[in-house]
Design a protein around this motif. Structure first.
Motif, PDB file in Angstrom:
ATOM      1  N   SER A  16       0.815  -1.223   0.000  1.00 48.26           N
ATOM      2  CA  SER A  16       0.000   0.000   0.000  1.00 48.26           C
ATOM      3  C   SER A  16       0.846   1.269   0.000  1.00 48.26           C
ATOM      4  N   GLY A  17       2.077   1.173   0.487  1.00 49.98           N
ATOM      5  CA  GLY A  17       2.912   2.369   0.604  1.00 49.98           C
ATOM      6  C   GLY A  17       2.632   3.083   1.900  1.00 49.98           C
ATOM      7  N   SER A  18       1.417   3.551   2.082  1.00 48.63           N
ATOM      8  CA  SER A  18       0.950   4.164   3.334  1.00 48.63           C
ATOM      9  C   SER A  18      -0.487   3.712   3.564  1.00 48.63           C
ATOM     10  N   ILE A  19      -0.797   3.292   4.782  1.00 50.87           N
ATOM     11  CA  ILE A  19      -2.139   2.801   5.068  1.00 50.87           C
ATOM     12  C   ILE A  19      -2.416   2.918   6.563  1.00 50.87           C
ATOM     13  N   SER A  20      -3.655   3.162   6.916  1.00 51.45           N
ATOM     14  CA  SER A  20      -4.036   3.288   8.327  1.00 51.45           C
ATOM     15  C   SER A  20      -4.373   1.925   8.915  1.00 51.45           C
ATOM     16  N   ARG A  21      -4.373   1.846  10.228  1.00 57.00           N
ATOM     17  CA  ARG A  21      -4.764   0.609  10.908  1.00 57.00           C
ATOM     18  C   ARG A  21      -6.193   0.222  10.550  1.00 57.00           C
ATOM     19  N   ALA A  22      -7.071   1.239  10.484  1.00 63.07           N
ATOM     20  CA  ALA A  22      -8.484   0.968  10.182  1.00 63.07           C
ATOM     21  C   ALA A  22      -8.641   0.373   8.784  1.00 63.07           C
ATOM     22  N   ASP A  23      -7.874   0.910   7.819  1.00 62.37           N
ATOM     23  CA  ASP A  23      -7.977   0.398   6.447  1.00 62.37           C
ATOM     24  C   ASP A  23      -7.379  -1.003   6.338  1.00 62.37           C
ATOM     25  N   ILE A  24      -6.341  -1.291   7.114  1.00 63.47           N
ATOM     26  CA  ILE A  24      -5.789  -2.649   7.130  1.00 63.47           C
ATOM     27  C   ILE A  24      -6.866  -3.632   7.588  1.00 63.47           C
ATOM     28  N   ALA A  25      -7.543  -3.280   8.671  1.00 59.07           N
ATOM     29  CA  ALA A  25      -8.593  -4.149   9.196  1.00 59.07           C
ATOM     30  C   ALA A  25      -9.707  -4.337   8.169  1.00 59.07           C
ATOM     31  N   LYS A  26     -10.097  -3.237   7.521  1.00 58.12           N
ATOM     32  CA  LYS A  26     -11.182  -3.287   6.546  1.00 58.12           C
ATOM     33  C   LYS A  26     -10.810  -4.153   5.336  1.00 58.12           C
ATOM     34  N   GLU A  27      -9.574  -4.004   4.852  1.00 59.70           N
ATOM     35  CA  GLU A  27      -9.163  -4.677   3.613  1.00 59.70           C
ATOM     36  C   GLU A  27      -8.714  -6.117   3.822  1.00 59.70           C
ATOM     37  N   THR A  28      -8.321  -6.473   5.037  1.00 54.74           N
ATOM     38  CA  THR A  28      -7.848  -7.843   5.292  1.00 54.74           C
ATOM     39  C   THR A  28      -8.867  -8.697   6.026  1.00 54.74           C
ATOM     40  N   GLY A  29      -9.836  -8.055   6.680  1.00 54.52           N
ATOM     41  CA  GLY A  29     -10.803  -8.806   7.474  1.00 54.52           C
ATOM     42  C   GLY A  29     -10.288  -9.194   8.847  1.00 54.52           C
ATOM     43  N   ILE A  30      -9.106  -8.734   9.209  1.00 55.26           N
ATOM     44  CA  ILE A  30      -8.548  -8.993  10.541  1.00 55.26           C
ATOM     45  C   ILE A  30      -9.140  -7.968  11.511  1.00 55.26           C
ATOM     46  N   THR A  31      -9.481  -8.379  12.715  1.00 52.93           N
ATOM     47  CA  THR A  31     -10.151  -7.482  13.656  1.00 52.93           C
ATOM     48  C   THR A  31      -9.252  -6.311  14.038  1.00 52.93           C
ATOM     49  N   PRO A  32      -9.829  -5.112  14.271  1.00 60.76           N
ATOM     50  CA  PRO A  32      -9.028  -3.935  14.633  1.00 60.76           C
ATOM     51  C   PRO A  32      -8.109  -4.151  15.844  1.00 60.76           C
ATOM     52  N   GLY A  58     -14.065  12.472   8.642  1.00 60.75           N
ATOM     53  CA  GLY A  58     -15.110  12.945   9.553  1.00 60.75           C
ATOM     54  C   GLY A  58     -14.709  12.875  11.005  1.00 60.75           C
ATOM     55  N   GLY A  59     -13.862  11.916  11.351  1.00 62.01           N
ATOM     56  CA  GLY A  59     -13.411  11.791  12.727  1.00 62.01           C
ATOM     57  C   GLY A  59     -11.974  12.265  12.879  1.00 62.01           C
ATOM     58  N   ARG A  60     -11.264  11.640  13.821  1.00 62.46           N
ATOM     59  CA  ARG A  60      -9.873  11.987  14.060  1.00 62.46           C
ATOM     60  C   ARG A  60      -9.013  11.552  12.878  1.00 62.46           C
ATOM     61  N   LYS A  61      -8.007  12.366  12.506  1.00 64.17           N
ATOM     62  CA  LYS A  61      -7.129  12.007  11.392  1.00 64.17           C
ATOM     63  C   LYS A  61      -6.322  10.759  11.737  1.00 64.17           C
ATOM     64  N   PRO A  62      -6.304   9.769  10.834  1.00 63.10           N
ATOM     65  CA  PRO A  62      -5.574   8.531  11.128  1.00 63.10           C
ATOM     66  C   PRO A  62      -4.065   8.691  10.929  1.00 63.10           C
ATOM     67  N   THR A  63      -3.291   7.963  11.731  1.00 59.62           N
ATOM     68  CA  THR A  63      -1.851   7.878  11.522  1.00 59.62           C
ATOM     69  C   THR A  63      -1.579   6.772  10.510  1.00 59.62           C
ATOM     70  N   LEU A  64      -0.815   7.084   9.498  1.00 60.85           N
ATOM     71  CA  LEU A  64      -0.528   6.107   8.457  1.00 60.85           C
ATOM     72  C   LEU A  64       0.716   5.301   8.796  1.00 60.85           C
ATOM     73  N   LEU A  65       0.721   4.067   8.317  1.00 60.01           N
ATOM     74  CA  LEU A  65       1.843   3.156   8.554  1.00 60.01           C
ATOM     75  C   LEU A  65       2.603   2.934   7.258  1.00 60.01           C
ATOM     76  N   GLN A  66       3.914   2.857   7.372  1.00 57.90           N
ATOM     77  CA  GLN A  66       4.768   2.585   6.223  1.00 57.90           C
ATOM     78  C   GLN A  66       5.824   1.558   6.608  1.00 57.90           C
ATOM     79  N   LEU A  67       6.347   0.893   5.585  1.00 61.28           N
ATOM     80  CA  LEU A  67       7.494   0.023   5.812  1.00 61.28           C
ATOM     81  C   LEU A  67       8.687   0.885   6.228  1.00 61.28           C
TER      82      LEU A  67
END
Length: 379
Positions: A16-32, A58-67
């Protein structure tokens, strides 16, 4: 399951290059909660870093994760028959230092190993990073490799037999070592650093001084029962052809390598100079010399026939062509594609098999050697 989830999350971040924890959970199906726990481990292990703040929906800005590119490094070695080249690169393939040593004809395996050691020593001396952050050394070697012992069993081009590469380098440097056939390493290099669209069955065919291929299925290199999967250069395409360096008659390799191009040019062009090289054939063809254009076009047809055999046997989704012969791609590649289109079995093969030329250039093999450790880490 935790290990599978960890690998899934690490690769999701890498791809992904950069991705939030929430999007990881959404795209992989792994629980938050599981995502958060595993991400913490990956950060602690120096593999992942928190990056800039993402855009709010709409909510708090997410922190993105990178390698964390510089979290670890790997050493990649291309042990060719004329030169040994080495690099130190990070987790995304950025090269930080280089070293090389020349190999002379009829070298002994002891001297060959000395040259290999010298290149690694130069890399570790040049590179200012903590050696504790070096995951390991990957070596790409031409010929037949015993990957379990890291031994080069047989190399036709250099004549070396039973070279204990892994044992020698591990004893000298105390770093883990992986050894692989150079064409299979090229496949990994392309898969990691040149493959924009992921596919399930991915192949590289290397055409240079010899001919070999590497096949990756579901992210794993395929080796075969005795480790010779991919030796397409030694498939027979003529019962009355030239004798190959392997001892057989009419191998694919005897028709399409750089040396084969030169032999055919000398045989068919009366005015061809005695010191003709494959590079000169290409230069003259680019200048419009019709006889030399014909030589390269014939080479393209022969390569196309070999690839059709490969497609009908292996049926990959995508094939990348690499090696010195493909530097004449503007002349031979259209002929290769035309031959494949004319000869493959069914329309779906014409329409859906992707055939491209490598964009990684001369670094494909050293990057592939480095990717031996990256593939191990991420899969």
């Amino acid at each position: 399951m935790k290990s599978v989830n960890k690998t899934t999350i690490l690769n999701k971040i890498r791809l992904s290059g950069s991705i939030s924890r929430a999007d990881i959970a959404k795209e992989t199906g792994i629980t938050p909660p599981t995502v958060s726990s595993i991400v913490k481990e990956l950060i602690d292990e120096n593999l992942v870093k928190e990056s800039h703040i993402g855009r709010s929906t709409g909510g708090r800005k997410p922190t993105l994760l990178q390698l964390k590119e510089d979290g670890y490094y790997v050493i990649g070695i291309d042990a060719g028959s004329k030169i040994i080249k080495g690099i130190v690169c990070d987790l995304v393939g950025q090269i930080h230092s280089r070293a090389e040593a020349e190999i002379w004809p009829n070298i002994t395996k002891e001297k060959f190993l000395d040259c290999l050691v010298t290149v690694v020593e130069q890399l570790l001396t040049k590179d200012q990073h903590d050696t504790g952050k070096v995951l390991g050394i990957g070596v790409a070697m031409h010929g037949v490799i015993d990957i379990e012992t890291g031994t080069s069993l047989s190399s036709v081009n250099s004549g070396l037999i039973n070279v204990p590469i892994k044992q020698t380098l591990e004893n000298k440097f105390g770093l883990p070592v992986k050894v692989e056939n150079n064409s299979r390493a090229m496949a990994l290099g392309e898969f990691w650093f040149g493959n924009e669209n992921a596919v399930k069955r991915f192949a590289v065919i290397n055409i240079g001084r010899g001919v070999g291929s590497g096949l990756i299925v579901d992210n794993k290199l395929i080796h075969g029962a005795q480790g010779v999967t991919g030796e397409i250069g030694h498939t027979t395409i003529s019962l009355e052809g030239e004798r190959c360096s392997c001892g057989n008659i009419g191998c694919f390799e005897t028709f399409v390598t750089g040396d084969a191009i030169v032999r055919r040019a000398k045989r068919m062009i009366p005015t061809a100079p005695e010191n003709l090289t494959a590079e000169e054939v290409y230069r003259l063809a680019k200048q419009g010399e019709k006889q030399y254009i014909h030589i390269l076009e014939e080479t393209g047809r022969l390569i196309g026939i070999g690839i059709v055999n490969f497609i009908h046997t292996v049926n990959p989704d995508k094939i990348i062509l690499s090696g010195g012969v493909m530097k004449s791609k503007e002349i031979i590649f259209p002929i290769i594609k035309k031959t494949i289109h004319e000869r493959v079995l069914i329309d779906k093969l014409r329409e859906e098999t992707i055939i491209e030329v490598s964009k990684l250039g001369d670094d494909i093999t050293v990057l592939g050697a480095a990717a031996l450790w990256l593939n191990d880490l991420f899969y």
